[in-house]
Write a protein that holds these residues in place. Sequence first.
Motif, PDB file in Angstrom:
ATOM      1  N   GLN A 188      -5.366  -3.504  23.166  1.00 57.79           N
ATOM      2  CA  GLN A 188      -6.739  -3.736  23.614  1.00 57.79           C
ATOM      3  C   GLN A 188      -7.643  -4.164  22.463  1.00 57.79           C
ATOM      4  OE1 GLN A 188      -8.358  -0.501  25.918  1.00 57.79           O
ATOM      5  NE2 GLN A 188      -6.610  -0.431  27.321  1.00 57.79           N
ATOM      6  N   GLN A 189      -7.423  -3.570  21.285  1.00 53.76           N
ATOM      7  CA  GLN A 189      -8.207  -3.969  20.120  1.00 53.76           C
ATOM      8  C   GLN A 189      -7.958  -5.434  19.767  1.00 53.76           C
ATOM      9  OE1 GLN A 189      -7.332  -1.190  16.921  1.00 53.76           O
ATOM     10  NE2 GLN A 189      -7.676   0.552  18.276  1.00 53.76           N
ATOM     11  N   ILE A 190      -6.700  -5.855  19.807  1.00 53.13           N
ATOM     12  CA  ILE A 190      -6.361  -7.248  19.494  1.00 53.13           C
ATOM     13  C   ILE A 190      -6.997  -8.195  20.511  1.00 53.13           C
ATOM     14  CG2 ILE A 190      -4.451  -8.911  19.406  1.00 53.13           C
ATOM     15  CD1 ILE A 190      -2.742  -6.672  18.155  1.00 53.13           C
ATOM     16  N   LYS A 191      -6.943  -7.809  21.782  1.00 55.49           N
ATOM     17  CA  LYS A 191      -7.555  -8.635  22.832  1.00 55.49           C
ATOM     18  C   LYS A 191      -9.054  -8.779  22.585  1.00 55.49           C
ATOM     19  CE  LYS A 191      -8.007  -8.968  27.873  1.00 55.49           C
ATOM     20  NZ  LYS A 191      -7.684  -8.312  29.170  1.00 55.49           N
ATOM     21  N   TRP A 192      -9.712  -7.669  22.211  1.00 55.35           N
ATOM     22  CA  TRP A 192     -11.153  -7.722  21.921  1.00 55.35           C
ATOM     23  C   TRP A 192     -11.429  -8.594  20.703  1.00 55.35           C
ATOM     24  CZ3 TRP A 192     -14.003  -4.921  17.877  1.00 55.35           C
ATOM     25  CH2 TRP A 192     -15.390  -5.074  17.989  1.00 55.35           C
ATOM     26  N   GLN A 204      -8.073   1.474  11.722  1.00 54.61           N
ATOM     27  CA  GLN A 204      -7.334   1.088  12.919  1.00 54.61           C
ATOM     28  C   GLN A 204      -7.529  -0.390  13.240  1.00 54.61           C
ATOM     29  OE1 GLN A 204      -8.023   3.596  16.378  1.00 54.61           O
ATOM     30  NE2 GLN A 204      -8.375   5.361  15.070  1.00 54.61           N
ATOM     31  N   LEU A 205      -8.777  -0.855  13.157  1.00 53.61           N
ATOM     32  CA  LEU A 205      -9.073  -2.250  13.488  1.00 53.61           C
ATOM     33  C   LEU A 205      -8.483  -3.197  12.450  1.00 53.61           C
ATOM     34  CD1 LEU A 205     -10.570  -3.397  15.914  1.00 53.61           C
ATOM     35  CD2 LEU A 205     -12.555  -3.728  14.447  1.00 53.61           C
ATOM     36  N   LEU A 206      -8.460  -2.761  11.198  1.00 49.71           N
ATOM     37  CA  LEU A 206      -7.858  -3.573  10.149  1.00 49.71           C
ATOM     38  C   LEU A 206      -6.359  -3.758  10.406  1.00 49.71           C
ATOM     39  CD1 LEU A 206      -8.330  -5.060   7.515  1.00 49.71           C
ATOM     40  CD2 LEU A 206      -8.092  -2.909   6.295  1.00 49.71           C
ATOM     41  N   GLN A 207      -5.700  -2.693  10.851  1.00 51.61           N
ATOM     42  CA  GLN A 207      -4.286  -2.797  11.201  1.00 51.61           C
ATOM     43  C   GLN A 207      -4.080  -3.758  12.363  1.00 51.61           C
ATOM     44  OE1 GLN A 207      -3.366   1.459  11.751  1.00 51.61           O
ATOM     45  NE2 GLN A 207      -1.953   1.292  10.049  1.00 51.61           N
ATOM     46  N   ALA A 208      -4.980  -3.715  13.347  1.00 55.17           N
ATOM     47  CA  ALA A 208      -4.883  -4.624  14.489  1.00 55.17           C
ATOM     48  C   ALA A 208      -5.050  -6.077  14.043  1.00 55.17           C
ATOM     49  CB  ALA A 208      -5.940  -4.262  15.535  1.00 55.17           C
ATOM     50  N   CYS A 209      -5.968  -6.316  13.112  1.00 53.42           N
ATOM     51  CA  CYS A 209      -6.160  -7.668  12.571  1.00 53.42           C
ATOM     52  C   CYS A 209      -4.880  -8.167  11.905  1.00 53.42           C
ATOM     53  CB  CYS A 209      -7.305  -7.680  11.565  1.00 53.42           C
ATOM     54  SG  CYS A 209      -8.962  -7.567  12.283  1.00 53.42           S
ATOM     55  N   ILE A 210      -4.259  -7.306  11.100  1.00 55.81           N
ATOM     56  CA  ILE A 210      -3.040  -7.688  10.390  1.00 55.81           C
ATOM     57  C   ILE A 210      -1.915  -7.991  11.378  1.00 55.81           C
ATOM     58  CG2 ILE A 210      -1.240  -6.830   8.837  1.00 55.81           C
ATOM     59  CD1 ILE A 210      -3.473  -5.299   7.335  1.00 55.81           C
TER      60      ILE A 210
END
Length: 408
Positions: free
Chosen positions: A172-176, A196-202
């Motif tokens: 969901q974070q990646i989709k956002w 958490q969001l930094l990991q999703a970006c990577i």
Amino acid sequence: MKSHRIALLFNANKIFDREVIAGIAAHLSSTRASWDLFLEEDFRLRLPGIEHWQGDGIIADFDDPAVAAALSRSRIPVVAVGGSYADDSSYPDAVPYVATDNFKLIKMAHDHLIEAGLRNFAMFSLPEARENRWAQERETAFRTLMRKDKMEPQIYRGLGTSAPSWDEAVEQQIKWLHSLPKPVGIIAVTDARARQLLQACIMAGIEVPEQVALIGIDNDPLARMLTRIPLSSVIQGAQEMGRTAAHLLDQMLHGVRLGGTRILVPPVGINVLTSTRHEAPKHPHVMRARHFIRQYACQGIKTHQVAEYVGISRSSLESYFRQELDCSVHDVILRFKLDAATEILARGERSIADVALSCGFTSVQYMHAVFKRELGCTPRAYQDRAMLGCADEKSADGAAVPELRSVA
């Protein structure tokens, strides 16, 4: 001199609570107050039976509504610590309250992103809950700033952290993240959420900070150690809050009536690291290459590995770097390794050999040569100078002044 029994009701697994406790300790070490402190053995907050505790005073984290409710009828002096509120009725009645200024925390982060050249902004928050009231207050501050600039506030709360929902949360974070206009500056309500969001970006291959510039709140060293890309963060005045709360309780123990005294403590500053060093390269190959280098420079990567990741020849990548950055790919790798080494050396916690190994230098001698060439000093001299600077700052006003550094 009478010794007072004081309970500290905090969850010291949180960096904010630990810093407040450190501020309380600093007050005690600088005064003649004699306190016997009660904390749980594992430093966690447990309320059952607190109403029967036979003590003289309490300092407690009132961000937890259960704490505020349990102490609402306390017969001994209580000082509350927590977040600030836009609505005055949200503060407890007749209890001295020391607050971190949520509006100023968000404004400082927002101003920093504007200075970094961003024009699109978003916030990564926490699910709505009574125990997350402080996060919703930060959302309110963000909405106020956005609407003042006639912009629509983009706020995403996502899922809470738990093992069963982790994969879904990241998806969901990646989709956002993909839905946001780029480049975008994102304020996370804590460093933990920012990590958490930094990991999703990577995972999604979204370049940080070229496409997403990310800043957290807390300046948590653990969050920094667990991220491949160093995380910028707003430094709360939590230690000052602890000192202030201890001072207020000390006054109450000596008969001073403080009633609904309310003190707002502003943030200290920003620890500026790579995640908000937004410099939008003109060429996407350079942007993608720098994203890879940020993550793996200290693992000893070579120019040909960067070229393979980007998907072009080594000579073409070198040409793009020369055109846009006026340096080689190797120069950029070396710069990131040097920045990592100086940051570790400044903390004074590890040996020169350990620093050389962890930052990807092939030998201590090579790191020595790079320091002499680029900084004009040896690694040892740099470390000694950094430690001396810290000592001078501490002696100047009795408390360490956070180092506000920029890493390329």
